[in-house]
Design an enzyme around this catalytic site. Sequence first.
Site: not given
Lengths: 307, 307
Positions: B48, B106, B123, B142, B168, B193
């Site tokens: 990612e 993302n 995402k 995020e 993720c 991550n």
Amino acid sequence: MSDHSYILAVAQMGPIQRSDNRASVIARQIEMLREAHARGARFVVFPELALTTFFPRWILSDAEKQEFYEHQMPNAATQPLFDEAARLGVGFYIGFAEKDGDRYFNTAIITDQAGKIILKYRKIHLPGTAEPIAGRDTHHLEKRYFEPGNLGFPVVRSAYGIAGAFICNDRRWPETYRMLSLQGAEIGFVGYNTPNDHTANFDFDNLTSFHNRLSLQAGAYQNAMWIAAAAKCGLEEGSSMIGDSMIVAPSGQIVAQALTTGDEVITAKVDLGMGRLYRKTIFDFARHREPAEYGLITTRKGMVVEV
Amino acid sequence: MSDHSYILAVAQMGPIQRSDNRASVIARQIEMLREAHARGARFVVFPELALTTFFPRWILSDAEKQEFYEHQMPNAATQPLFDEAARLGVGFYIGFAEKDGDRYFNTAIITDQAGKIILKYRKIHLPGTAEPIAGRDTHHLEKRYFEPGNLGFPVVRSAYGIAGAFICNDRRWPETYRMLSLQGAEIGFVGYNTPNDHTANFDFDNLTSFHNRLSLQAGAYQNAMWIAAAAKCGLEEGSSMIGDSMIVAPSGQIVAQALTTGDEVITAKVDLGMGRLYRKTIFDFARHREPAEYGLITTRKGMVVEV
């Protein structure tokens, strides 16, 4: 979220043969109930179909199958278990085959510390087949002897936390845990009978204990719930069934684990507040879930390939 | 169900510091692409946000954040990776921060063996917060830098099987895997991550690797899918991130596992037919799922306690 702690017990059971009667089974359960109480437990989890042998391994006539079902709970045979639990002030989960009029369910109940039933659940995910698979000696015919549960996934507020019940194969389905946690369940109780010799594929059977553990740990973690799981296990009527009864914390960590495949009591201290950290952070559903993206989970039953 | 095998690689990446430029990152990826190819791999999974440092750990101005997003893919910086992959005939998954007009996602893509993008995913489960939590040095913002993905959970039929992508935190949510498997996905690719030092609760942080493994193994098993997971890891801008990149079989077994927290290629032979045994038996969704009982999963976002 509840914020108290208590000692929880799982009473794993070794095999129940067809020739064992209800009285002998209840005597074993009462002995474990007393041991659990002596070790400080306020609640005891017994297995699925904990009053009889796992009869769905056989093809039985309508007349033959009748001996395995309970028409009411408690009844004359099980009353001593309820009485002793009430005397000790210990609640319990137990599974049994239920006959309700002309309908048949794989059922579990939860009692309070006075021996009163406070939750009833009927197994929704019935594994196996309704008809025997040719070429096999033993079968898994739950779809023959039960219909899918019709009580949803209920939860109850109790002295043991906001609690839910599920049964055996339900534990492999993430939907089970999610239905309970979306209603605030802090703890889930589950009993199981899980043979490790029935698929005739050794690569698969070899993983039976791993799959049990993986499902329970993932369900606990992903829903920030305590999970207590009780096996009926050992060599029952020629079928080998896994033990590995366990208590799993909301972190997914195993905090108690059975070591035998016989009657065995395990205990752990359950801190109901432990799930709060997870529910406020990584698994704060209200902040992080995106149910508008999950449509197929409720609109589609089987897999459909469109690409 | 597909019925062929191939060698799959995961290219784990050590840290990318803020001072590292795209060219140096792409050079590392090309080196791992070549190693994977030399070891027989036909597909490589990168992490990612694999082109930059994990910038959501900081509070950045609108001007400052711009350097971290890609406006198109491929672009001048990443074209060499696409070219080399096409030359080698190796497809890949890679994650990056995407700017689409004035919207930020993302994102991850999957390419075919000619370097053509065949799937894009944005995402859906964004962890963390939009605003910093007082008293912390590092953050997980995020929700500040991305909006939730608006492309659903797509799958694509490819030379690598019917494939899906996720990113993720998506891997902690059983809904992610289920959305893919209900569409027939045989394999899922995921980059991550994942810091193990950011909650300021050591009991929690201590379990970071376990939770990664548990989520990936349960998702694979419960959906009878292959899962390949690539970490960006090691000490990045003062934050410690887990490695543990892995390839998990439909049985839930880990068949390849990274041993370092740096750039590292792992490979495994993926037999796409392996999931069939599970999908015909214990996880035959069409026989065993009971979606009529799962209503709350799509109608309720957060937990609601009614008992």
